[in-house]
Design a protein around this motif. Structure first.
Motif, PDB file in Angstrom:
ATOM      1  N   ARG A   1      99.853   4.124  26.289  1.00 56.65           N
ATOM      2  CA  ARG A   1      99.175   5.202  27.023  1.00 56.65           C
ATOM      3  C   ARG A   1      98.041   5.810  26.206  1.00 56.65           C
ATOM      4  O   ARG A   1      97.062   6.319  26.768  1.00 56.65           O
ATOM      5  CB  ARG A   1     100.187   6.280  27.430  1.00 56.65           C
ATOM      6  CG  ARG A   1     101.004   5.865  28.631  1.00 56.65           C
ATOM      7  CD  ARG A   1     101.936   6.961  29.085  1.00 56.65           C
ATOM      8  NE  ARG A   1     102.667   6.518  30.268  1.00 56.65           N
ATOM      9  CZ  ARG A   1     103.688   7.183  30.799  1.00 56.65           C
ATOM     10  NH1 ARG A   1     104.103   8.309  30.245  1.00 56.65           N
ATOM     11  NH2 ARG A   1     104.298   6.724  31.875  1.00 56.65           N
ATOM     12  N   ASN A   2      98.140   5.775  24.895  1.00 59.94           N
ATOM     13  CA  ASN A   2      97.045   6.272  24.063  1.00 59.94           C
ATOM     14  C   ASN A   2      95.808   5.401  24.220  1.00 59.94           C
ATOM     15  O   ASN A   2      94.680   5.909  24.268  1.00 59.94           O
ATOM     16  CB  ASN A   2      97.488   6.333  22.602  1.00 59.94           C
ATOM     17  CG  ASN A   2      98.304   7.568  22.301  1.00 59.94           C
ATOM     18  OD1 ASN A   2      97.778   8.581  21.863  1.00 59.94           O
ATOM     19  ND2 ASN A   2      99.604   7.489  22.559  1.00 59.94           N
ATOM     20  N   ALA A   3      96.009   4.088  24.300  1.00 66.32           N
ATOM     21  CA  ALA A   3      94.876   3.182  24.514  1.00 66.32           C
ATOM     22  C   ALA A   3      94.234   3.450  25.870  1.00 66.32           C
ATOM     23  O   ALA A   3      92.999   3.514  25.993  1.00 66.32           O
ATOM     24  CB  ALA A   3      95.340   1.734  24.415  1.00 66.32           C
ATOM     25  N   MET A   4      95.064   3.625  26.893  1.00 66.15           N
ATOM     26  CA  MET A   4      94.534   3.899  28.239  1.00 66.15           C
ATOM     27  C   MET A   4      93.819   5.241  28.282  1.00 66.15           C
ATOM     28  O   MET A   4      92.757   5.383  28.898  1.00 66.15           O
ATOM     29  CB  MET A   4      95.683   3.875  29.252  1.00 66.15           C
ATOM     30  CG  MET A   4      96.445   2.561  29.319  1.00 66.15           C
ATOM     31  SD  MET A   4      95.386   1.153  29.707  1.00 66.15           S
ATOM     32  CE  MET A   4      94.944   1.520  31.400  1.00 66.15           C
ATOM     33  N   GLY A   5      94.390   6.251  27.614  1.00 69.75           N
ATOM     34  CA  GLY A   5      93.768   7.579  27.590  1.00 69.75           C
ATOM     35  C   GLY A   5      92.426   7.568  26.893  1.00 69.75           C
ATOM     36  O   GLY A   5      91.495   8.273  27.299  1.00 69.75           O
ATOM     37  N   ALA A   6      92.301   6.761  25.844  1.00 71.43           N
ATOM     38  CA  ALA A   6      91.039   6.671  25.114  1.00 71.43           C
ATOM     39  C   ALA A   6      89.960   6.019  25.970  1.00 71.43           C
ATOM     40  O   ALA A   6      88.810   6.490  26.021  1.00 71.43           O
ATOM     41  CB  ALA A   6      91.250   5.883  23.823  1.00 71.43           C
ATOM     42  N   ILE A   7      90.318   4.934  26.640  1.00 73.80           N
ATOM     43  CA  ILE A   7      89.351   4.255  27.513  1.00 73.80           C
ATOM     44  C   ILE A   7      88.916   5.167  28.651  1.00 73.80           C
ATOM     45  O   ILE A   7      87.722   5.240  28.998  1.00 73.80           O
ATOM     46  CB  ILE A   7      89.954   2.950  28.070  1.00 73.80           C
ATOM     47  CG1 ILE A   7      90.256   1.959  26.940  1.00 73.80           C
ATOM     48  CG2 ILE A   7      89.029   2.328  29.103  1.00 73.80           C
ATOM     49  CD1 ILE A   7      89.050   1.513  26.145  1.00 73.80           C
ATOM     50  N   LYS A   8      89.869   5.879  29.235  1.00 77.57           N
ATOM     51  CA  LYS A   8      89.522   6.816  30.315  1.00 77.57           C
ATOM     52  C   LYS A   8      88.590   7.914  29.809  1.00 77.57           C
ATOM     53  O   LYS A   8      87.692   8.374  30.536  1.00 77.57           O
ATOM     54  CB  LYS A   8      90.789   7.445  30.896  1.00 77.57           C
ATOM     55  CG  LYS A   8      91.571   6.556  31.843  1.00 77.57           C
ATOM     56  CD  LYS A   8      92.706   7.343  32.476  1.00 77.57           C
ATOM     57  CE  LYS A   8      93.517   6.496  33.436  1.00 77.57           C
ATOM     58  NZ  LYS A   8      94.612   7.277  34.079  1.00 77.57           N
ATOM     59  N   ALA A   9      88.807   8.358  28.577  1.00 79.97           N
ATOM     60  CA  ALA A   9      87.959   9.420  28.017  1.00 79.97           C
ATOM     61  C   ALA A   9      86.512   8.958  27.915  1.00 79.97           C
ATOM     62  O   ALA A   9      85.578   9.698  28.254  1.00 79.97           O
ATOM     63  CB  ALA A   9      88.485   9.832  26.641  1.00 79.97           C
ATOM     64  N   ILE A  10      86.309   7.731  27.437  1.00 74.70           N
ATOM     65  CA  ILE A  10      84.953   7.197  27.313  1.00 74.70           C
ATOM     66  C   ILE A  10      84.318   7.044  28.694  1.00 74.70           C
ATOM     67  O   ILE A  10      83.145   7.397  28.908  1.00 74.70           O
ATOM     68  CB  ILE A  10      84.983   5.850  26.569  1.00 74.70           C
ATOM     69  CG1 ILE A  10      85.473   6.055  25.130  1.00 74.70           C
ATOM     70  CG2 ILE A  10      83.602   5.191  26.580  1.00 74.70           C
ATOM     71  CD1 ILE A  10      85.781   4.769  24.386  1.00 74.70           C
ATOM     72  N   ASN A  11      85.087   6.551  29.652  1.00 74.94           N
ATOM     73  CA  ASN A  11      84.600   6.395  31.025  1.00 74.94           C
ATOM     74  C   ASN A  11      84.235   7.753  31.618  1.00 74.94           C
ATOM     75  O   ASN A  11      83.179   7.912  32.264  1.00 74.94           O
ATOM     76  CB  ASN A  11      85.689   5.714  31.865  1.00 74.94           C
ATOM     77  CG  ASN A  11      85.152   5.180  33.180  1.00 74.94           C
ATOM     78  OD1 ASN A  11      83.966   5.213  33.436  1.00 74.94           O
ATOM     79  ND2 ASN A  11      86.040   4.693  34.014  1.00 74.94           N
TER      80      ASN A  11
END
Length: 473
Positions: free
Chosen positions: A411-421
């Motif tokens: 979920r940390n990886a997904m949260g990071a990608i969403k943040a950049i998006n």
């Protein structure tokens, strides 16, 4: 008004959980101070600890018992050599003797003197009670770990609002609208306003020194995670993935330390797929370190500690090869302020709000901070934070085996990608056209948290936690 410093939101500590590990650890330290203040410490004959609610239900997987023992032992989570933790715990378990605050030997059997109670106390889902026999009399003290390493006592004034007033900022902020008004009135960026608040309680030299220490800890956790092979402890036999990903991504430029590592990554291929993999690798690395009782920075919690370092690292190795400490400073100041708005208006505790309160908030913090570094206006910064949280609303906390591993690490990886998006969407958005302001999504998150069933709030009694069995692993 609640006064939350950036350094309250970004704390250095030992994993795997800020609310279940760092909080109880700090509570033990505070209890010892209480005993000393009341002149009871020297007369302590026996100590016991009761864990309640979520601290009890997922305490073993979150190393709550270890944290309590280490706090009673007098170890500091910011400085203890993490490789010595197992040795200290084993010695206490084998001898049933604890060197209380590193001062006096007491009989202490972790199996019987730490009591796991499934009962929830009314004030908060994460409760623990310390008891001591002093001169034949029993004295007790109850603490609540309310998320992000914050610890409170129910009897304190303002307890219903879950905060302790520590200071008065020149620009007090509870909501996004107030933050934007200060930016407009002062003609300053968000990081500048936050810096002025921080300067009211410590010098800028101290601020810089502490922010550097925080970033160095983040960088070290990414570096360590990317260079450590094997399986995570806990019984799920989770394979560390950051090591394998890093092995496939790294280039040929040699390096010998974390700083040189940054320069070597800048020399690698940066097509879209590689960028996704690098960001994911950074996030996974931090939370694999966290899951193995390593040292990380709450951002705003341990369970979500990988998002902010991963996004900041993305900026430094992909977006801006000339990025320096001033960029890091701005990023952390903005991230800390956005996190504090969520803490004041909702919660950063998964035991109270599910994973939306951890990964959702960390993604919002990172999105807003990245937006300022990429040239966004204060309004666009808050748009980015809102977008990131909007798409985490309702995210449950259902860790398998009570461990901060599945689904937490991914979920940390997904949260990071969403943040950049979210940051990129915000930069192409006119804030005047936005329909959902940040304050509305903060309020919605809190209402969602209150409606969420308790089994989805860090109890391991629902969702993936009961859908997948340890025997399956």
């Amino acid at each position: 008004m609640e006064c939350i410093s950036v350094f309250d939101m970004l704390k250095i500590g030992v994993g795997p959980s800020s609310s279940h590990t760092l909080g109880p650890w700090r509570a033990a330290e505070r209890w010892i101070k209480e005993l000393k203040t009341a002149n009871n410490f020297d007369s302590v004959e026996k100590i016991t600890v009761d864990l309640y609610g979520s601290l009890s239900l997922t305490g073993k997987g979150h190393a709550t018992d270890y944290a309590v023992i280490l706090g009673l032992y007098g170890a500091n989570p910011e400085t203890i050599p993490t490789e010595k933790i197992s040795e200290i715990i084993s010695d206490i378990k084998n001898t049933n003797i604890i060197l209380f605050n590193n001062e006096k030997d007491l009989v202490f059997n972790p199996k019987t003197d730490i009591i796991f109670n499934k009962k929830f106390l009314p004030f908060h889902a994460n409760a623990l009670k310390f008891s001591a026999i002093c001169n034949g009399n029993k004295i007790t003290s109850t603490f609540y770990s309310i998320g992000g390493g914050f610890v409170v006592k129910e009897e304190r004034k303002n307890s219903k609002r879950n905060f302790e007033i520590k200071c008065t900022f020149p620009y007090p902020i509870d909501k996004g609208t107030e933050l934007l008004q200060f930016c407009k009135n002062l003609n300053q960026s968000i990081s500048q306003v936050v810096l002025e608040n921080e300067k009211s309680i410590r010098s800028e030299t101290e601020i810089d020194s502490e922010l550097k220490r925080i970033w160095e800890t983040m960088l070290e956790s990414m570096y360590l995670g990317c260079h450590t092979e094997g399986n995570l402890p806990g019984g799920l036999n989770v394979r560390r993935r950051a090591y394998d990903m890093h092995l496939n991504l790294k280039g040929k430029t040699p390096y010998n330390n974390p700083v040189e590592w940054i320069y070597s990554i800048r020399d690698t291929e940066v097509k879209f797929r590689q960028i996704l993999k690098w960001v994911s690798c950074f996030a996974l690395a931090v939370n694999e370190v966290n899951a193995s009782l390593g040292r990380v920075v709450t951002a705003p919690t341990n369970g979500s500690a990988g998002v902010i370092p991963a996004v900041l690292m993305y900026y430094l190795v992909i977006e801006n090869h000339d990025g320096n400490f001033e960029d890091i400073k701005k990023f952390l100041l903005v991230a800390g302020e956005i996190g504090s708005i969520f803490k004041k208006g909702a919660t950063i505790s998964a035991a109270m709000g599910g994973c939306q309160a951890e990964i959702g908030v960390s993604s919002a913090m990172a999105a807003g901070a990245l937006t300022e570094l990429l040239g966004g206006t204060p309004e666009q910064v808050l748009v980015a934070a809102e977008i990131a949280m909007e798409h985490h609303l309702g995210l449950t906390c259902d860790p398998i085996g009570g461990l901060v591993q599945i689904p937490c690490i991914e979920r940390n990886a997904m949260g990071a990608i969403k943040a950049i998006n979210a940051a990129e969407l915000a930069l192409d958005t006119n804030p005047e056209n936005v329909k959902v302001p940040l304050d509305k999504v903060v309020n919605t998150m809190w209402e969602t948290a209150k409606d969420m069933h308790s089994k989805y709030k860090e109890t391991s009694e629902g969702g993936l936690a009961v859908g997948v069995y340890l025997t399956d692993c």
